[in-house]
Structure formats: C-alpha cells, structure tokens
Enzyme design. Structure first.
Site, mmCIF file in Angstrom:
data_model
loop_
_atom_site.group_PDB
_atom_site.id
_atom_site.type_symbol
_atom_site.label_atom_id
_atom_site.label_comp_id
_atom_site.label_asym_id
_atom_site.label_seq_id
_atom_site.Cartn_x
_atom_site.Cartn_y
_atom_site.Cartn_z
ATOM 1 N N ASN A 204 1.110 -1.247 -0.291
ATOM 2 C CA ASN A 204 0.120 -0.379 -0.338
ATOM 3 C C ASN A 204 0.975 0.985 0.307
ATOM 4 O OD1 ASN A 204 -2.592 -1.928 -0.297
ATOM 5 N ND2 ASN A 204 -2.462 -1.983 2.551
ATOM 6 N N ARG A 205 2.314 0.992 -0.351
ATOM 7 C CA ARG A 205 2.801 2.603 -0.495
ATOM 8 C C ARG A 205 3.400 2.858 0.974
ATOM 9 N NH1 ARG A 205 3.130 -0.089 -4.820
ATOM 10 N NH2 ARG A 205 2.941 0.491 -6.481
ATOM 11 N N LEU A 206 3.063 2.118 1.412
ATOM 12 C CA LEU A 206 3.362 2.981 3.317
ATOM 13 C C LEU A 206 4.977 1.607 3.557
ATOM 14 C CD1 LEU A 206 0.434 2.033 5.161
ATOM 15 C CD2 LEU A 206 1.114 4.644 3.795
#
Length: 226
Positions: A204-206
């Site tokens: 989730n692009r975290l």
C-alpha cells in the site's frame, strides 16, 4: 500542441506507465533490525543483493552538480566500501570529475528493484591516493586498462572510428601481457557518507525509510514518512 492522428495511433500502442503497478512485500525494516553503522547495514543488504542474483548489484547512480547547480546523473560501479566510505573510479576530466572538483557533494543510489530496496547515500567525495588507484588499476582487464587511456571521457568525439583508432594505437604500444600504467587523469573517489537511507518497499505504498545521519556523537537513526 495538438496530437496528429498518426502520433495518437502510435502512442496507443505504447505501454502506459500510469497503469504499471507492483505490490511490494509485507515484511519490512524495523529500527531494532538495523546494524550499528550504515556501513555495516549496507554490507548486510549488499550481501543479500548479490546472493539474490541481481545483475551488477554494485551498480549505483552517481549524481553531481556543476558550479551553476545543474545536476547530472550516471550509473557507475562501486568497487570498494568500508567504514571510510564508498569508492568508485573515473576519468577526472569527465563531467562528474569536473563537477566534483568544484562541488564535492554527491549522492549515490543503489536501485535493487527485484528486492524492492534502495540505498541512498549523501556525502562528500574526495580523491583517493595514487597508490590505491594504481593497485586497483592493475586488477582491471587489459582491454579496460587501454580503454581508460583511449577515451577522453565526456568530451565530444568525431566518430566511433576515431575512438577505435586510438584504442588500436594503444594496443600496439601495450600488447597483451605488458604492464599498462594508470593514467594520471584517471583514479578513484571515496564518498564519505553524511546520511544513508535504507528504503524497503511495503504494501500500500507505506514503505519503510530508515535513515542514518552522522552527528558529532556518531550515527543517529530517523524514520521518514513514505
């Protein structure tokens, strides 16, 4: 500017970069997993990158800036590292050499995409000693030694034939088996790190971004938002 129908048709067959997405790994990088220094942590990740089969894990993007602040980047091969810094070799008269002569600030980026990892080094470049340069130069293949003499790196060359003619003349002067001296205009730089960021892609692009920063007391670690 309007797009002509032929151009539009051609563009329709190109891959769409906006639609390209990769889901990164669930396992990340935690502060308690880090080594005591960035050089130790780099050694861990470099070993894993080499073991993974990545092509040229020692390839890094070196970014410099000229006196007017105009940046330039190119891929260079890392040839050594220890707790003093990261070493690469080049022609001192090349664009990066000229940049570094006036502005020794440099950025290194190791793009280990198959592992969803990056290492970003910010630091200062300094020429290494001639003895160290000569010792490395002797380990290079004979053809690469001649290439360092034949190419006036980053200068305009009239043709491929001109370059090959210079190489042929050097081949006649230094046949295989004969020692080739290290060119005086060619040598190594050591980049002493002031910051080293270890970037691990996450879901989730975290992403995890942990950065070592040099202080008077040693190294401190900070987490950056993705």
């Amino acid at each position: 500017m309007p797009v002509h129908s032929a151009d539009a048709a051609s563009a329709a067959h190109h891959p769409d970069p906006a639609s390209m997405r990769a889901q990164y790994r669930a396992h990340g990088l935690a502060e308690e997993d880090l080594a005591g220094t960035p050089y130790e942590q780099f050694a861990r990740w470099f070993k894993e990158a080499a073991a993974s089969g990545i092509h040229e894990p020692n390839a890094m993007v070196v970014s410099t800036a000229d006196a007017a602040g105009r940046p330039s980047s190119r891929t260079v091969l890392l040839k050594a590292f220890d707790d003093r810094g990261f070493v690469f070799f080049t022609n001192y008269a090349s664009r990066k050499g000229r940049d570094l002569a006036g502005n020794p600030a440099v950025s290194l980026l190791f793009p280990w995409h198959p592992l969803a990892r990056q290492v970003i080094v910010g630091g200062t470049a300094e020429r290494i000693g001639r003895d160290e340069t000569a010792a490395y130069f002797r380990t290079r293949p004979h053809g690469s030694q001649l290439g360092a003499w034949a190419s006036e790196q980053s200068s305009v060359v009239g043709s491929r034939e001109e370059l090959e003619r210079a190489y042929a003349e050097l081949t006649a002067r230094y046949p295989e088996g004969e020692q080739v001296p290290a060119p005086p205009h060619w040598g190594g730089y050591r980049v002493a790190a002031e910051s080293v960021e270890f970037w691990q892609g996450r879901e989730n692009r975290l992403h995890d971004r942990l950065r070592y920063v040099r202080t008077e007391a040693g190294w401190t670690v900070e987490r950056l938002a993705p």
